[in-house]
Design a protein around this motif. Structure first.
Motif, PDB file in Angstrom:
ATOM      1  N   GLU A  21      40.119  34.524  44.972  1.00 52.33           N
ATOM      2  CA  GLU A  21      41.391  35.189  44.676  1.00 52.33           C
ATOM      3  C   GLU A  21      41.985  35.789  45.956  1.00 52.33           C
ATOM      4  O   GLU A  21      43.195  35.729  46.174  1.00 52.33           O
ATOM      5  CB  GLU A  21      41.183  36.280  43.630  1.00 52.33           C
ATOM      6  CG  GLU A  21      40.903  35.734  42.237  1.00 52.33           C
ATOM      7  CD  GLU A  21      40.547  36.829  41.252  1.00 52.33           C
ATOM      8  OE1 GLU A  21      40.373  37.996  41.694  1.00 52.33           O
ATOM      9  OE2 GLU A  21      40.437  36.536  40.037  1.00 52.33           O
ATOM     10  N   ARG A  43      45.565  34.832  48.101  1.00 52.11           N
ATOM     11  CA  ARG A  43      46.554  35.766  48.648  1.00 52.11           C
ATOM     12  C   ARG A  43      46.853  35.433  50.106  1.00 52.11           C
ATOM     13  O   ARG A  43      48.001  35.518  50.550  1.00 52.11           O
ATOM     14  CB  ARG A  43      46.056  37.207  48.527  1.00 52.11           C
ATOM     15  CG  ARG A  43      45.882  37.720  47.102  1.00 52.11           C
ATOM     16  CD  ARG A  43      45.643  39.223  47.102  1.00 52.11           C
ATOM     17  NE  ARG A  43      45.275  39.716  45.788  1.00 52.11           N
ATOM     18  CZ  ARG A  43      44.037  40.007  45.410  1.00 52.11           C
ATOM     19  NH1 ARG A  43      43.029  39.854  46.279  1.00 52.11           N
ATOM     20  NH2 ARG A  43      43.776  40.444  44.206  1.00 52.11           N
ATOM     21  N   ARG A  88      34.396  34.367  42.710  1.00 52.78           N
ATOM     22  CA  ARG A  88      35.740  34.290  42.124  1.00 52.78           C
ATOM     23  C   ARG A  88      36.691  35.260  42.816  1.00 52.78           C
ATOM     24  O   ARG A  88      37.830  34.908  43.131  1.00 52.78           O
ATOM     25  CB  ARG A  88      35.672  34.603  40.628  1.00 52.78           C
ATOM     26  CG  ARG A  88      37.042  34.537  39.933  1.00 52.78           C
ATOM     27  CD  ARG A  88      36.922  34.889  38.456  1.00 52.78           C
ATOM     28  NE  ARG A  88      36.411  36.235  38.265  1.00 52.78           N
ATOM     29  CZ  ARG A  88      37.179  37.343  38.363  1.00 52.78           C
ATOM     30  NH1 ARG A  88      38.472  37.237  38.650  1.00 52.78           N
ATOM     31  NH2 ARG A  88      36.645  38.535  38.165  1.00 52.78           N
ATOM     32  N   GLU A  89      36.221  36.476  43.095  1.00 53.36           N
ATOM     33  CA  GLU A  89      37.061  37.467  43.777  1.00 53.36           C
ATOM     34  C   GLU A  89      37.390  37.021  45.192  1.00 53.36           C
ATOM     35  O   GLU A  89      38.500  37.252  45.682  1.00 53.36           O
ATOM     36  CB  GLU A  89      36.357  38.827  43.789  1.00 53.36           C
ATOM     37  CG  GLU A  89      36.273  39.475  42.420  1.00 53.36           C
ATOM     38  CD  GLU A  89      35.369  40.692  42.413  1.00 53.36           C
ATOM     39  OE1 GLU A  89      35.621  41.623  41.627  1.00 53.36           O
ATOM     40  OE2 GLU A  89      34.381  40.704  43.202  1.00 53.36           O
TER      41      GLU A  89
END
Length: 256
Positions: free
Chosen positions: A176, A180, A172-173
């Motif tokens: 993310e 960006r 998930r990170e």
């Protein structure tokens, strides 16, 4: 007189390289013959043949079994090294001007073994500023430079690079972080707001070589409270500085 002849000879060699580099791929998919080159240049075939032979012996052009010529990989490698040298020579003055403009520390970074390596930095000379960090690395997902260096990578490759790091970030990170990067592609610059340090903010942009390949990144970093109100203005100054970097690097574009 001798010097004049040398310059003339160099100009003729460059003219041949220019013809080979600008050849229409649809018309010459396998390269150009001596006749093709001489016709394009309006020169005697025998003269062009001698010059091509000399370039072949020096490794600057390649020839296939059918006698067709094209630029060699050695020439591309030389052009890339020339770009790297120009980058380092240009870095100091351009980054100093950028630092004086924004009054925050600036960094020149490259991608090294999946991490961001700082190769040059200019201090803002303010009492509170980000650290120099030259010669040290940080994970790509922790800096604006890391995002900038990965802008042209495939999305899945970006996720893979981030997951391979030592941070032990989750899927998930990683997604993310990818989001960006995708936002940065649309903006033209990256923003790392408090992801390296809870008090730091970085703005980054990629530096491209003569072929358009991202070879380095420049970023501005400093206290988030000081930079956050000026992100768009600082980004404008950063992109102008990057353009100044890329002008000398584009001087070899005609060899691409």
């Amino acid at each position: 007189m001798v010097m004049e002849q040398k310059h003339t000879g160099a100009a003729r060699v460059m003219a041949i390289l220019d013809v080979l580099s600008s050849a229409d791929v649809a018309e010459f998919p396998e390269g150009m013959t001596v006749s093709d080159v001489s016709r394009s240049m309006g020169r005697e075939k025998s003269v062009v043949s001698r010059q091509l032979k000399s370039l072949l012996e020096s490794g600057l052009v390649a020839r296939d079994a059918a006698g067709r010529y094209e630029l060699s990989w050695r020439l591309f490698a030389l052009a890339l090294r020339a770009g790297d040298q120009r980058l380092m020579k240009t870095a100091g003055p351009v980054m100093l001007r950028l630092t004086e403009m924004v009054r925050e520390r600036t960094y020149l970074t490259v991608l090294s073994d999946g991490e961001v390596l700082t190769v040059h930095s200019e201090s803002s000379r303010r009492s509170i500023e980000a650290v120099g960090w030259v010669g040290r690395t940080v994970p790509v997902n922790r800096s604006s430079s890391g995002m900038a260096l990965l802008l042209d990578h495939e999305d899945e490759h970006i996720v893979d690079i981030v997951r391979r790091g030592d941070d032990g970030i989750t899927a998930r990170e990683a997604r993310e972080f990818l989001a960006r990067v995708q936002d940065a592609r649309r903006r033209g610059y990256t923003v790392a707001n408090r992801i390296f340090d809870p008090e730091l903010l970085g703005i980054g942009a990629p530096v491209r070589d003569y072929s358009g390949r991202i070879t380095a990144a420049v970023n501005i970093s400093g206290p988030a409270l000081r930079i956050e109100p000026h992100i768009h203005v600082f980004a404008g100054h950063l992109l102008s500085a990057v353009q100044a970097f890329q002008q000398p690097l584009s001087a070899v574009r005609s060899l691409a």
